[in-house]
Design an enzyme around this catalytic site. Structure first.
Site, PDB file in Angstrom:
ATOM      1  N   GLY A   1       0.811  -1.219   0.000  1.00  0.00           N
ATOM      2  CA  GLY A   1       0.000   0.000   0.000  1.00  0.00           C
ATOM      3  C   GLY A   1       0.842   1.266   0.000  1.00  0.00           C
ATOM      4  N   ARG A   2       1.838   1.301   0.885  1.00  0.00           N
ATOM      5  CA  ARG A   2       2.654   2.524   0.999  1.00  0.00           C
ATOM      6  C   ARG A   2       3.672   2.662  -0.120  1.00  0.00           C
ATOM      7  NH1 ARG A   2       3.085  -1.070   4.956  1.00  0.00           N
ATOM      8  NH2 ARG A   2       5.035  -2.156   5.379  1.00  0.00           N
TER       9      ARG A   2
ATOM     10  N   GLU B   1       5.402   2.779   8.926  1.00  0.00           N
ATOM     11  CA  GLU B   1       4.642   1.544   8.747  1.00  0.00           C
ATOM     12  C   GLU B   1       5.588   0.428   8.290  1.00  0.00           C
ATOM     13  OE1 GLU B   1       0.096   1.328   7.702  1.00  0.00           O
ATOM     14  OE2 GLU B   1       1.191   0.991   5.850  1.00  0.00           O
TER      15      GLU B   1
HETATM   16  O1  F6P Z   1      -3.547   1.212   7.641  1.00  0.00           O
HETATM   17  C1  F6P Z   1      -3.188  -0.001   7.096  1.00  0.00           C
HETATM   18  C2  F6P Z   1      -3.314  -0.064   5.619  1.00  0.00           C
HETATM   19  O2  F6P Z   1      -3.445  -1.406   5.287  1.00  0.00           O
HETATM   20  C3  F6P Z   1      -2.156   0.571   4.873  1.00  0.00           C
HETATM   21  O3  F6P Z   1      -1.054  -0.249   4.796  1.00  0.00           O
HETATM   22  C4  F6P Z   1      -2.785   0.845   3.566  1.00  0.00           C
HETATM   23  O4  F6P Z   1      -2.027   1.739   2.799  1.00  0.00           O
HETATM   24  C5  F6P Z   1      -4.108   1.410   4.014  1.00  0.00           C
HETATM   25  O5  F6P Z   1      -4.451   0.633   5.132  1.00  0.00           O
HETATM   26  C6  F6P Z   1      -5.201   1.393   3.001  1.00  0.00           C
HETATM   27  O6  F6P Z   1      -5.506   0.097   2.604  1.00  0.00           O
HETATM   28  P1  F6P Z   1      -6.360  -0.167   1.310  1.00  0.00           P
HETATM   29  O7  F6P Z   1      -5.643   0.419   0.141  1.00  0.00           O
HETATM   30  O8  F6P Z   1      -6.490  -1.659   1.215  1.00  0.00           O
HETATM   31  O9  F6P Z   1      -7.702   0.495   1.492  1.00  0.00           O
END
Ligand code: F6P
Length: 544
Positions: free
Chosen positions: A268-269, A354
């Protein structure tokens, strides 16, 4: 892998630190007139002056040895080979594939993923061109003028940071908004002056299950349908999705033809250069987006091929380890002297914290050393008039990264030289300070002298580039991504999972029905949580 505290270089660094902590930057500079030019690196158009760090040549030699003993080069290759280095989720970590040129081959589970990456980039390009040219019409036949990205964490911070950073290059006739918080204020404020018939929502979520994003997406659909007369067919013209989860996208009611995919090997990051960057491409256009990818790729290649001692991200990562694990620095300040980079520190917070905010090794053993520092920062010169006092004269050691540019994107009179003078002045003041003798010589009364002394010896990096453009932004982001990678390898942790965010999510799911229940619910939390829930229910829902 030998445990970090038992590595030769680690022990040697511990011994070296005993002397190094007494060295003052004033002395180090006095002893070596070439230091300010020698301890610099220029690579792929970024210039790093790391001379104002509390290091000697021996420190660098030992940090490089530490990286070698930690297998950094091998782990970089493992990442680029598509090995499943995210062990707790059994996933490859291939954000570098997102910016690999079309003719590259990067294999995951026997499949070259680069063609898939470019197929999505091509679709994004075509879609962006249609939106930006007005060829894509909304439900009532009007062109799209507003784009609202709904996402959180990596599905928000990268896009919003990039939009702000590259606003200069953006389509000014269009409005871009970013909604992340489950607090309805975020959504309401984002849409309050928009018209549904000109508004496109991008629902960005890797999992497509995230509470905040799904709640906001549902509210957006209601808002859009209300504004468009309630015709469900309008969703196809006003909603697109970016996700790895086609099933959940379809279930939400977005046609998968309007979905831009990415893959589980993009964390995600680390996803802002995948389809999660759709809002960025819509704002700056496909050519600029590709220039940004090219900037990343140049930094990727530098990270992969440059010897550690000349490797920008590796060196920055190792310097962070030097301060965190030996000087016990708890935070790193990132101080961009460019207003467009105002969200860059916030973006880095997720990237670094994270990734490396972990307390166990890859084998699950409690680490016997500190891992990620807290990253924070604000654009200069604003920070100078708030928290710099503490950096200059407080009791904590806060390594700083200053980021500046040779050219302003908005030249105006003397502004830019005043701005850059402040970058150089702050780094100089932090390093060299002002002695009691110097303060006295200015005629300061004795009682006031201690208050006006600057001890100095406060370390910083200065990063310079020609100007903030998409290519340079790509390089900067990749620089920090790989610096974070380097830290994670030395600390021997899994930098690519994020189990630490799970518990709060689960507990919130348990509390939601307790807050929403019309009957007084039985509560089985601790006495504090029980009391907070009861009090909130009594105040917020007095009639239930
Ligand atoms: O906060 C945790 C997390 O899983 C992050 O790693 C991620 O970027 C964010 O939530 C958003 O997740 P998603 O893109 O699955 O909605």
């Amino acid at each position: 892998m030998t445990a970090l505290p038992r590595r030769q270089a680690w022990k040697a660094l511990q011994a070296h630190y005993k002397n190094a902590r007494h060295m003052h930057l004033r002395t180090l500079f006095a002893e070596d007139p070439e230091r300010g030019t020698r301890l610099t690196i220029e690579a792929v158009g970024l210039f790093l002056d790391y001379s104002k760090n509390r290091i000697t040549d021996d420190t660098i030699r030992l940090l490089v040895q530490l990286a070698e003993e930690s297998g950094l080069q091998d782990r970089i290759e493992a990442m680029f080979r598509g090995e499943k280095i995210n062990i707790t989720e059994n996933r490859a970590v291939l954000h570098v594939a997102l910016r690999a040129p079309r003719d590259t081959s990067i294999m995951v589970d026997g499949e070259n993923v680069v063609p898939k990456v470019h197929a999505v980039l091509d679709r994004m390009t075509e879609f962006s061109n249609r939106i930006r040219s007005g060829a894509w019409k909304g439900h009532t036949g009007k062109r799209i003028r507003n784009v609202v990205n709904i996402g959180i964490g990596g599905s928000d911070l990268g896009p919003v940071m990039a939009y702000e950073a590259l606003k200069h290059y953006s389509e000014r006739d269009m409005t871009f908004r970013f909604v992340s918080n489950v607090d309805a204020t975020d959504f309401k404020e984002a849409v309050r002056d928009l018209h549904a018939d000109e508004t496109l929502f991008i629902v960005s979520s890797k999992t497509f299950t995230t509470l905040e994003t799904m709640t906001n997406a549902n509210s957006a659909r209601d808002w859009s349908l209300t504004g468009l007369g309630g015709d469900p067919s309008s969703v196809a013209k006003h909603f697109v999705a970016v996700s790895t989860n086609a099933e959940a996208v379809a279930k939400f009611g977005i046609d998968t033809a309007n979905m831009f995919p990415f893959w589980d090997w993009v964390g995600g990051r680390y996803s802002m250069f995948s389809a999660i960057g759709l809002s960025t491409m819509l704002a700056i256009g496909p050519d600029h987006f590709h220039a940004m990818l090219d900037g990343c790729h140049q930094m990727d290649e530098h990270f992969r091929t440059a010897p550690i001692a000349e490797n920008l991200p590796a060196l920055m990562g190792l310097l962070t380890i030097w301060y965190v694990d030996f000087f016990r620095a708890e935070t790193v300040a990132v101080l961009p002297y460019d207003q467009y980079l105002k969200r860059f520190p916030a973006y880095l917070q997720q990237l670094a914290m994270e990734s490396n905010g972990k307390h166990v090794t890859r084998e699950g053993k409690r680490v016997a050393y500190e891992t990620s520092p807290v990253y924070w920062g604000e654009p200069g010169t604003n920070g100078q008039h708030s928290f710099y006092q503490l950096i200059h004269q407080g009791t904590r050691l806060i390594p700083c990264d200053f980021i500046g540019f040779q050219h302003s994107l908005n030249p105006l009179g003397r502004h830019h030289e005043l701005l850059m003078a402040n970058v150089f002045a702050q780094a100089e003041a932090l390093a060299f300070g002002k002695t009691a003798e110097e303060v006295k010589q200015e005629g300061t009364p004795d009682w006031l002298v201690p208050h006006r002394v600057f001890e100095g010896n406060r370390p910083s990096n200065t990063l310079l580039a020609e100007r903030l453009n998409p290519e340079v932004l790509g390089k900067l982001v990749a620089l920090y991504e790989h610096s974070v990678f380097t830290q994670g390898i030395v600390w021997h942790i899994d930098s690519f999972d994020q189990w630490g965010v799970e518990l709060g999510k689960v507990l919130a799911q348990r509390i939601i029905p307790e807050l929403e229940s019309t009957e007084e619910p039985p509560l089985h939390h601790d006495s504090s949580t029980n009391n907070l829930i009861r009090r909130h229910r009594a105040k917020a829902r007095p009639n239930t």
